[in-house]
Enzyme design. Sequence first.
Site, PDB file in Angstrom:
ATOM      1  N   ALA A  51       0.845  -1.200   0.000  1.00 33.32           N
ATOM      2  CA  ALA A  51       0.000   0.000   0.000  1.00 33.32           C
ATOM      3  C   ALA A  51       0.882   1.252   0.000  1.00 33.32           C
ATOM      4  O   ALA A  51       0.864   2.056   0.931  1.00 33.32           O
ATOM      5  CB  ALA A  51      -0.996  -0.006   1.156  1.00 33.32           C
ATOM      6  N   HIS A  52       1.683   1.339  -1.018  1.00 35.86           N
ATOM      7  CA  HIS A  52       2.533   2.506  -1.253  1.00 35.86           C
ATOM      8  C   HIS A  52       3.026   2.454  -2.694  1.00 35.86           C
ATOM      9  O   HIS A  52       2.812   1.453  -3.398  1.00 35.86           O
ATOM     10  CB  HIS A  52       3.713   2.535  -0.275  1.00 35.86           C
ATOM     11  CG  HIS A  52       4.527   1.284  -0.241  1.00 35.86           C
ATOM     12  ND1 HIS A  52       5.250   0.819  -1.318  1.00 35.86           N
ATOM     13  CD2 HIS A  52       4.714   0.371   0.746  1.00 35.86           C
ATOM     14  CE1 HIS A  52       5.858  -0.297  -0.987  1.00 35.86           C
ATOM     15  NE2 HIS A  52       5.535  -0.611   0.266  1.00 35.86           N
ATOM     16  N   ALA A  53       3.678   3.525  -3.107  1.00 33.54           N
ATOM     17  CA  ALA A  53       4.339   3.554  -4.426  1.00 33.54           C
ATOM     18  C   ALA A  53       5.795   3.929  -4.209  1.00 33.54           C
ATOM     19  O   ALA A  53       6.150   4.493  -3.162  1.00 33.54           O
ATOM     20  CB  ALA A  53       3.665   4.584  -5.324  1.00 33.54           C
ATOM     21  N   ARG A  98       1.038  -0.027  -5.145  1.00 34.79           N
ATOM     22  CA  ARG A  98       0.941  -1.490  -5.093  1.00 34.79           C
ATOM     23  C   ARG A  98       0.716  -1.999  -3.675  1.00 34.79           C
ATOM     24  O   ARG A  98       1.227  -1.471  -2.701  1.00 34.79           O
ATOM     25  CB  ARG A  98       2.170  -2.143  -5.716  1.00 34.79           C
ATOM     26  CG  ARG A  98       3.422  -2.154  -4.863  1.00 34.79           C
ATOM     27  CD  ARG A  98       3.906  -3.601  -4.715  1.00 34.79           C
ATOM     28  NE  ARG A  98       5.171  -3.728  -4.045  1.00 34.79           N
ATOM     29  CZ  ARG A  98       5.283  -3.882  -2.736  1.00 34.79           C
ATOM     30  NH1 ARG A  98       4.235  -3.849  -1.954  1.00 34.79           N
ATOM     31  NH2 ARG A  98       6.470  -4.042  -2.206  1.00 34.79           N
TER      32      ARG A  98
END
Length: 136
Positions: A51-53, A98
Amino acid sequence: MKLADAQIIQLPKIEDERGNLSFLQQGNQIPFAIKRVYWIYDVPGGEYRGAHAYKHNKEFIVALSGSFDVVLDDGVDKKVFSLNRSYYGLYVPSGLWRYMDNFSTNSLAFIASSTVFDTADYIRDYDAFLTYKKGT
Ligand code: TYD
């Protein structure tokens, strides 16, 4: 980078009655030089990771054991990749949101990365990610 650039990459699979062997090595199989590897394991049922890019970091993710899903999002479209074999993996270009979920019991996620760990490379807020994408 575009969602379409994400792709499943098959790895060599050397079949042997003593057990199979797969590998990846510098200059082959994946489209970046590996600076770091890490792995995720003992994930409790129902949990998710990621839960980050990343602004620059690229990754190659393999389900060495068990199965899980990798969800990629370019701010417009989403794609879910189910990984469940140790002889292929998912290439994740930089600049995509993602996360990983649906981890099976005893699953083992292996991740090869193009950069060393750098907190400044992370975008951890989804709205900040959308703003970042508008500016790229
Ligand atoms: P993080 O990337 O937030 O985990 P995930 O996105 O997979 O859920 O990392 C969790 C913690 O581990 C965070 O404190 C940073 C640390 N970490 C490192 O020190 N080195 C690394 O290579 C990685 C991937 C994480």
